[in-house]
Design a protein around this motif. Structure first.
Motif, PDB file in Angstrom:
ATOM      1  N   GLY A  44       0.862  -1.526  -0.038  1.00 56.35           N
ATOM      2  CA  GLY A  44       0.180  -0.492  -0.001  1.00 56.35           C
ATOM      3  C   GLY A  44       0.804   1.377  -0.012  1.00 56.35           C
ATOM      4  N   ASN A  61      -3.768   8.829  -6.164  1.00 51.82           N
ATOM      5  CA  ASN A  61      -3.865   7.681  -5.425  1.00 51.82           C
ATOM      6  C   ASN A  61      -4.268   8.106  -4.019  1.00 51.82           C
ATOM      7  OD1 ASN A  61      -2.295   5.631  -7.879  1.00 51.82           O
ATOM      8  ND2 ASN A  61      -1.098   7.548  -7.545  1.00 51.82           N
ATOM      9  N   ARG A  99      -3.067   5.183  -1.021  1.00 50.30           N
ATOM     10  CA  ARG A  99      -2.090   4.631  -0.964  1.00 50.30           C
ATOM     11  C   ARG A  99      -1.495   5.446  -0.484  1.00 50.30           C
ATOM     12  NH1 ARG A  99      -0.588   1.794  -5.927  1.00 50.30           N
ATOM     13  NH2 ARG A  99       1.914   1.024  -4.936  1.00 50.30           N
ATOM     14  N   ASN A 122      -2.934  11.818   2.584  1.00 49.18           N
ATOM     15  CA  ASN A 122      -2.008  10.430   2.725  1.00 49.18           C
ATOM     16  C   ASN A 122      -0.600  10.754   1.954  1.00 49.18           C
ATOM     17  OD1 ASN A 122      -2.647  11.139   0.026  1.00 49.18           O
ATOM     18  ND2 ASN A 122      -2.939   9.189  -1.317  1.00 49.18           N
TER      19      ASN A 122
END
Length: 374
Positions: free
Chosen positions: A83, A128, A131, A161
């Motif tokens: 991840g 993303n 992720r 993130n």
């Protein structure tokens, strides 16, 4: 002078060399702080054109080289996790950790990507959202402002993130540590012009007074370096020790105020470990409390990793100026750019890489022609 070619003019270089030869009357040892300067010196054979009395000592000015082993291992641990998209500049991918490097992590399935700006990593995080995206933020004062700006932008845009694995170091504390070493032979410094273009020169007068050494701020082209050497030698011959800005076309005494303001907001000064050297007080930055949520070490709980340097690698002595790369028994044999024992052979600014790339394999004193690695 407007163009780079003018700073490589052989006739002007010879005039500077003639002046240095005419000025020097006794042995002097100067340290160039920046790895980019080291490569220019070795590539152009500057150290071999100088009088025998002038010795150039290669300092710990390669950011990849001084990134400590435990930080490399933290990067490997984070990059191996599912991840995670781990982003880095390309020269970090082959730096050896305790038992592998980022290339190996990528070959084992890790999502390790080469980027050309920390903002590229931030864009990847935006694209993303499911992720975790980590950027490997290393370097001296030159790369710290864009990394700080990226974290500032992540917070402003609410990109949660994204995080930064920080290993930023500062030049003046390293100079202080070098001068305090009992084995130090350095009598003057060529300071890195790009660092001073950001931070200015305010921190250097105290160092020149305390240790009685001249500090000449200079650039990276042959004429820049020769002019820096000329000014340093003149100071030493006169018994002077001041800060001299020989790179005024780039460096202002106050530096870059906007960059310094950004650094003061996002980072705070901390003790930092230097690979092959050890911990130097107040020699690095970490994310300030306001931005701590973007600290990858804390986000991925890798703060407890500890390591030991391999005995066969002597890069620490190279980084401290105690050993020339070609004086190491492993140089060019068990340690090459393809099979490196340490970061000084991998980095584009590493002293060992410079000696290998430009075929400085032996103890010859004649200038060598630059030739690419085959």
């Amino acid at each position: 002078m407007k163009y780079i070619e003018e700073f490589q003019d052989p006739e002007l270089a010879q005039r500077l060399l003639d002046d240095i030869h005419a000025t020097v009357t006794r042995p002097w040892a100067l340290m160039e702080v920046c790895g980019g300067q080291t490569h220019s010196i070795i590539r152009h054979g500057i150290d071999q054109l100088l009088p025998d009395q002038v010795e150039l000592i290669h300092g710990p000015g390669c950011p990849v080289c001084v990134t400590p082993l435990e930080v490399i291992d933290k990067a490997l641990e984070i990059a191996s996790r599912p991840g995670v998209i781990f982003c880095s500049f390309g020269d970090m991918l082959r730096v050896p950790g305790s038992n592998r490097d980022l290339f190996q992590v990528r070959s084992e399935g890790g999502d390790v990507r080469v980027v050309y700006s920390p903002l590229d990593a931030l864009r990847i995080a935006q694209e993303n959202p499911d992720r975790e995206v980590v950027f490997f933020g290393i370097g001296f004062e030159t790369t710290a402002p864009p990394n700080a700006m990226t974290v500032y932008q992540a917070r402003k845009l609410g990109i949660r993130n994204f995080s930064l694995l920080v290993s930023h170091v500062r030049v003046p504390p390293a100079i202080e540590a070098i001068m305090q070493s009992p084995d130090c032979r350095v009598q003057g410094f060529l300071a890195a012009g790009h660092v001073c273009s950001v931070m200015g020169i305010d921190e250097y007068p105290d160092l020149t007074e305390r240790f009685q050494v001249p500090v000449v701020v200079t650039g990276f082209e042959p004429l820049d370096i020769l002019e820096g050497i000329r000014r340093a030698v003149r100071q030493l011959e006169r018994g002077e020790h001041t800060v001299d800005n020989a790179y005024a076309r780039v460096v202002r005494p106050e530096g870059n105020p906007a960059a310094k303001t950004m650094l003061a907001d996002v980072f705070e000064v901390t003790d930092r470990s230097w690979r092959g050297i050890g911990t130097i007080p107040a020699s690095g930055w970490r994310l300030s409390e306001r931005y701590r949520e973007f600290d990858a070490e804390h986000r991925f709980s890798v703060t407890g990793i500890a390591t030991e340097e391999p005995d066969e690698c002597r890069s620490g002595e190279v980084l401290q100026g105690l050993l020339k790369p070609n004086e190491c028994a492993a140089f060019g044999t068990t340690c090459t750019p393809r099979t490196p024992l340490g970061a000084t052979m991998v980095s584009s600014e590493g002293a060992c890489a410079a000696y290998y790339l430009y075929r400085r394999l032996g103890g010859t004193t004649a200038p060598l022609e630059a030739s690419p690695v085959g």
